[in-house]
Design a protein around this motif. Structure first.
Motif, short mmCIF file in Angstrom:
data_model
loop_
_atom_site.label_atom_id
_atom_site.label_comp_id
_atom_site.label_asym_id
_atom_site.label_seq_id
_atom_site.Cartn_x
_atom_site.Cartn_y
_atom_site.Cartn_z
N GLY A 77 0.87 -1.17 0.00
CA GLY A 77 0.00 0.00 0.00
C GLY A 77 0.91 1.22 0.00
N LEU A 78 0.43 2.30 -0.52
CA LEU A 78 1.22 3.53 -0.57
C LEU A 78 0.72 4.51 0.47
CD1 LEU A 78 1.43 3.91 -4.45
CD2 LEU A 78 3.10 2.87 -2.90
N SER A 79 1.62 5.35 0.93
CA SER A 79 1.28 6.37 1.92
C SER A 79 0.23 7.32 1.34
CB SER A 79 2.55 7.15 2.29
OG SER A 79 2.25 8.15 3.24
N ASN B 230 1.39 12.95 1.50
CA ASN B 230 2.83 12.75 1.70
C ASN B 230 3.59 12.62 0.38
OD1 ASN B 230 2.54 12.63 4.55
ND2 ASN B 230 1.75 10.56 4.32
N THR B 231 2.90 12.80 -0.73
CA THR B 231 3.48 12.59 -2.05
C THR B 231 4.11 13.86 -2.59
OG1 THR B 231 1.80 10.93 -2.52
CG2 THR B 231 2.92 11.86 -4.41
N LYS B 232 5.20 13.69 -3.30
CA LYS B 232 5.85 14.80 -4.00
C LYS B 232 5.98 14.42 -5.47
CE LYS B 232 6.89 17.36 -0.41
NZ LYS B 232 6.22 18.60 -0.17
N THR B 233 5.69 15.36 -6.35
CA THR B 233 5.94 15.19 -7.77
C THR B 233 7.25 15.89 -8.08
OG1 THR B 233 3.58 15.09 -8.27
CG2 THR B 233 5.04 15.68 -10.08
N VAL B 234 8.14 15.19 -8.78
CA VAL B 234 9.47 15.71 -9.07
C VAL B 234 9.62 15.89 -10.58
CG1 VAL B 234 11.96 15.26 -8.88
CG2 VAL B 234 10.42 14.51 -7.06
N ARG B 235 10.13 17.05 -10.96
CA ARG B 235 10.42 17.35 -12.37
C ARG B 235 11.83 17.92 -12.46
NH1 ARG B 235 5.05 18.52 -11.82
NH2 ARG B 235 3.67 17.76 -13.43
N VAL B 236 12.52 17.56 -13.54
CA VAL B 236 13.82 18.14 -13.82
C VAL B 236 13.73 18.83 -15.18
CG1 VAL B 236 16.29 17.71 -14.14
CG2 VAL B 236 14.99 16.33 -12.50
N LEU C 295 17.43 21.71 -13.49
CA LEU C 295 16.90 22.20 -12.22
C LEU C 295 15.79 21.28 -11.72
CD1 LEU C 295 16.68 26.01 -13.02
CD2 LEU C 295 18.45 24.83 -11.71
N VAL C 296 15.88 20.90 -10.46
CA VAL C 296 14.89 20.02 -9.85
C VAL C 296 13.82 20.87 -9.18
CG1 VAL C 296 14.51 18.23 -8.10
CG2 VAL C 296 16.64 18.24 -9.43
N SER C 297 12.56 20.55 -9.49
CA SER C 297 11.45 21.22 -8.79
C SER C 297 10.51 20.15 -8.26
CB SER C 297 10.71 22.18 -9.73
OG SER C 297 10.05 21.46 -10.74
N THR C 298 9.88 20.46 -7.13
CA THR C 298 8.92 19.53 -6.54
C THR C 298 7.61 20.26 -6.26
OG1 THR C 298 9.66 19.97 -4.28
CG2 THR C 298 10.73 18.15 -5.43
N THR C 299 6.53 19.51 -6.36
CA THR C 299 5.23 20.03 -5.96
C THR C 299 4.58 19.00 -5.05
OG1 THR C 299 4.21 19.08 -7.95
CG2 THR C 299 4.84 21.41 -8.05
N ASP C 300 3.66 19.45 -4.24
CA ASP C 300 2.95 18.53 -3.35
C ASP C 300 1.94 17.72 -4.13
OD1 ASP C 300 4.34 19.44 -1.16
OD2 ASP C 300 2.81 20.91 -0.59
N GLY C 301 1.76 16.50 -3.70
CA GLY C 301 0.69 15.66 -4.22
C GLY C 301 0.94 15.07 -5.58
N GLU D 296 -9.07 10.44 -8.07
CA GLU D 296 -8.44 9.20 -7.68
C GLU D 296 -6.92 9.37 -7.55
OE1 GLU D 296 -10.74 9.31 -10.19
OE2 GLU D 296 -12.34 8.39 -9.03
N HIS D 297 -6.34 8.59 -6.69
CA HIS D 297 -4.89 8.57 -6.53
C HIS D 297 -4.42 7.13 -6.42
CE1 HIS D 297 -6.44 8.55 -2.39
NE2 HIS D 297 -5.39 7.78 -2.13
N LEU D 298 -3.18 6.91 -6.75
CA LEU D 298 -2.59 5.59 -6.66
C LEU D 298 -2.43 5.23 -5.19
CD1 LEU D 298 -1.44 3.21 -8.27
CD2 LEU D 298 0.77 4.37 -8.22
N ALA D 299 -3.07 4.15 -4.76
CA ALA D 299 -3.10 3.80 -3.34
C ALA D 299 -2.25 2.57 -3.02
CB ALA D 299 -4.54 3.55 -2.90
N GLY D 300 -1.91 1.78 -4.02
CA GLY D 300 -1.13 0.57 -3.78
C GLY D 300 -0.94 -0.20 -5.05
#
Length: 121
Positions: A47-49, A53-59, A63-69, A76-80
């Motif tokens: 199962g996933l948190s 607690n999720t971060k989306t990462v883009r380069v 340059l690395v940037s992150t956003t919440d969720g 819907e979100h990926l749960a497991g």
């Protein structure tokens, strides 16, 4: 062939479940894991948190940037997930239909691709 069975959830459907239903969902996963292990089909599962607690990462341009969720327009979100080793997609679909969450939200079957064959250097 290996397949990834993706489990999706959303806050509204989860909130609509009673404590007993949530416990039963967990028991269903434990039973499915046990049967997949016994059948030699289980590769991995978890199962996933919570999505908060999720971060989306883009380069971009180094340059690395992150956003919440899980940056999407969907509720819907990926749960497991499960990774299973099956003879074919029909067997993977049969196993996916046994995931307790399929009766509450939805699950997805995806074949896991072979490693790309890179040319020698």
């Amino acid at each position: 062939m290996k397949y990834m069975l993706l489990i999706y959830s959303n806050a509204e459907s989860w909130a609509g479940l009673s404590t007993a239903q949530r416990i039963e969902l967990g028991r269903g996963h434990a039973e499915l894991n046990k049967s997949l292990i016994a059948a030699g089909k289980h590769v991995a599962s978890a199962g996933l948190s919570d999505e908060i607690n999720t971060k989306t990462v883009r380069v971009r341009d180094g340059l690395v940037s992150t956003t919440d969720g899980p940056f999407s327009e969907s509720k819907e979100h990926l749960a497991g997930f499960y990774v299973v080793d099956c003879a074919d997609i029909d067997e993977a679909i049969e196993i996916c239909a046994r995931i307790p969450d399929a009766a509450v939200n939805f699950c997805e079957v995806r074949p896991i691709g072979d490693e790309p064959q890179l040319p020698p250097e």
